[in-house]
Motif scaffolding. Structure first.
Motif, PDB file in Angstrom:
ATOM      1  N   LEU A 341      46.288  43.311  34.204  1.00  0.00           N
ATOM      2  CA  LEU A 341      46.264  44.742  35.021  1.00  0.00           C
ATOM      3  C   LEU A 341      45.540  44.410  36.215  1.00  0.00           C
ATOM      4  N   LEU A 342      44.582  43.814  36.208  1.00  0.00           N
ATOM      5  CA  LEU A 342      43.649  43.403  37.327  1.00  0.00           C
ATOM      6  C   LEU A 342      44.540  42.728  38.239  1.00  0.00           C
ATOM      7  N   ARG A 343      45.103  41.519  37.833  1.00  0.00           N
ATOM      8  CA  ARG A 343      45.925  40.919  38.651  1.00  0.00           C
ATOM      9  C   ARG A 343      47.130  41.659  39.238  1.00  0.00           C
ATOM     10  N   GLU A 344      47.825  42.121  38.683  1.00  0.00           N
ATOM     11  CA  GLU A 344      48.890  43.000  38.985  1.00  0.00           C
ATOM     12  C   GLU A 344      48.458  43.888  40.061  1.00  0.00           C
ATOM     13  N   ALA A 345      47.365  44.694  39.831  1.00  0.00           N
ATOM     14  CA  ALA A 345      46.985  45.679  40.959  1.00  0.00           C
ATOM     15  C   ALA A 345      46.400  44.864  42.064  1.00  0.00           C
TER      16      ALA A 345
END
Length: 495
Positions: A341-345
């Motif tokens: 989620l952090l990478r995609e955000a």
């Protein structure tokens, strides 16, 4: 390479046929004719490499002022950078690919090359996705004509063949296919051409869409063609007998066919010393194994196999998990999904904000998750190392593939322990053994095993060992260079 040093014929029609043959039917070859008295002057040039304004101003307009075909003493009336007289077709073909213009008269009194080369004038940016220290820093852009000109500038070879194809019924998308004659298997060229021509679709707007339409296996998660923005990787792939596709509106070139090791090889590997390149390639392969298995081994060890945990780590592991109410499987999945989620955000937000979210978010959420008892601090280290290892792959799509494959292996490890990990690895290996790219084995040269081709796949030996080309593409020309005797480096100082 075929030797085509033919004398230049007087007949313009015969000359044009010989030029097309020497340039292997290059569709960018343009011929214009000017009648001067009783003679006809022909002008030949490569459209993508010539400045049209300079051509009109410095060659065509001065040529129209002549009453008869000009002689060698009258060439000063052409205000160009250079004028060279030529005698053979091969020289004309080579100079045309360097951006020169050839003037010819049907009585052979005028055979000159004039320099009106125009470098690609669109704004090329620095490669962002495949960044590296050594080698060219320029990247392709969305303009097909510019990408073609850039490739021809880096590979000024008459044997560089170009075929213009069209895809789409409603939206006509231009596709340019490049390959080097005698280095590329004609069957591979025909296969790519037939697959593109057989597409019946409204339109293709990117290279990624075209890849999904022409690849062998539509259901595998592994990328079967390399998509690159780098001119050096593209040029080297062509010299290896592979095919390169450009799609109008897309800044990525498609290299096909590709092996799995192509996704772990960087264009920079041929810019550094061979021992450095070999170390980096082995490091990337090791990072892939680490990324796939690090978290599953943690889950399997804490769920089924306590005996494999070193005695010195039993107490720290027990202490880190005292406040975690979830089983190791749920704990690992929670943290893995959080990292994704952090990478995609970070990828979707503007660059500066995305970097801040990735760094601050990872630190804050990780620390809060440990204090709240959602996960252990040791698992945070393991997941972070596994995620970091997946980013080492030079091709972005392969890094995503590795991270996604990790999830089923983690689930198998949570339900069946080490046996589950082995089941996952066996299914993965079987799938890779069956996978092909344009009909070529995906795991080449490991399967089928080719000892001679290991020297520039997992390893990268010195260039003196790379005399023979890889048999992956089955081209006619099997040698990169001819061995020559070298002067001994152990002579006397006085010699």
């Amino acid at each position: 390479m075929q030797n085509m040093k033919n004398d230049i014929p007087a007949d313009i029609i015969e000359l044009e046929q010989l030029l097309e043959e020497a340039l292997n039917g290059n569709p960018n070859l343009i011929a214009k004719y000017v009648v001067l008295g009783q003679q006809t002057a022909a002008i030949y040039y490569i459209e993508t490499l010539v400045d049209q304004d300079l051509l009109q101003r410095d060659i065509i307009q001065p040529l129209l002022t002549f009453v008869d075909v000009p002689s060698i003493n009258e060439t000063e009336r052409f205000p160009v950078a250079g004028i060279v007289e030529v005698k053979v077709i091969q020289s004309v073909a080579e100079m045309l690919l360097l951006g020169w213009v050839y003037l010819h008269s049907d009585d052979s009194r005028f055979n000159f090359l004039l320099n009106v080369y125009r470098p690609p004038n669109c704004s090329f940016s620095k490669a962002e996705i495949e960044s590296q220290v050594f080698g060219p820093q320029i990247a392709f852009n969305e303009i097909l004509r510019s990408n073609i000109a850039l490739l021809q500038m880096y590979l000024p070879s008459p044997n560089l063949c170009q075929e213009n194809l069209e895809v789409g019924v409603e939206i006509k998308t231009q596709v340019a296919m490049f390959y080097i004659k005698n280095l590329t298997d004609n069957e591979l060229v025909k296969r790519v051409r037939d697959r593109i021509n057989s597409l019946e679709i409204d339109g293709v707007v990117s290279s990624a869409q075209l890849v999904q339409l022409i690849e062998d296996n539509k259901f595998t998660i592994f990328p079967q063609f390399v998509m690159t923005e780098r001119i050096d990787r593209t040029s080297y792939s062509l010299s290896e007998g592979k095919i390169v596709l450009f799609v109008s509106g897309s800044p990525f070139a498609i290299v096909c066919p590709s092996t799995m090791m192509d996704f772990f090889s960087s264009a920079e590997d041929h810019q550094v010393r061979w021992n450095m390149a070999t170390f980096f390639r082995l490091l990337r392969v090791g990072a892939m194994v680490l990324s796939l298995l690090f978290t599953p081994i943690y889950v399997a060890a804490l769920t089924f196999h306590y005996e494999i945990i070193p005695s010195a780590m039993v107490v720290p592991l027990a202490e880190s998990r005292t406040r975690v109410p979830f089983p190791p499987l749920m704990e690992a999945l929670f943290l893995e999904i959080t990292i994704e989620l952090l990478r995609e955000a970070g990828a979707r937000l503007p660059t500066k904000i995305g970097q801040t979210i990735g760094i601050v978010g990872g630190i804050v959420i990780g620390q809060a998750a440990v204090q709240a008892g959602f996960t252990s601090n040791i698992l945070i280290i393991i997941v972070a190392l596994g995620t970091l290892a997946s980013f080492i792959t030079p091709i972005y799509l392969m890094g995503i593939t590795i991270r996604i494959i990790r999830y089923p292996i983690i689930i198998l490890a949570g339900f069946y322990g080490g046996i589950g990990i082995m089941i996952g690895i066996c299914f993965l290996v079987i799938h890779l053994l069956r996978l092909t790219s344009l009909g070529q084995p995906y795991l080449y040269p490991l399967y089928p095993f080719r000892k001679g081709d290991l020297k520039d796949s997992i390893l990268r030996l010195p260039f003196s060992f790379l005399r023979e080309r890889s048999m992956f593409t089955h081209g006619d020309d099997t040698f990169r260079f001819v061995e020559q005797e070298t002067v001994s480096s152990h002579g006397d100082i006085d010699e």
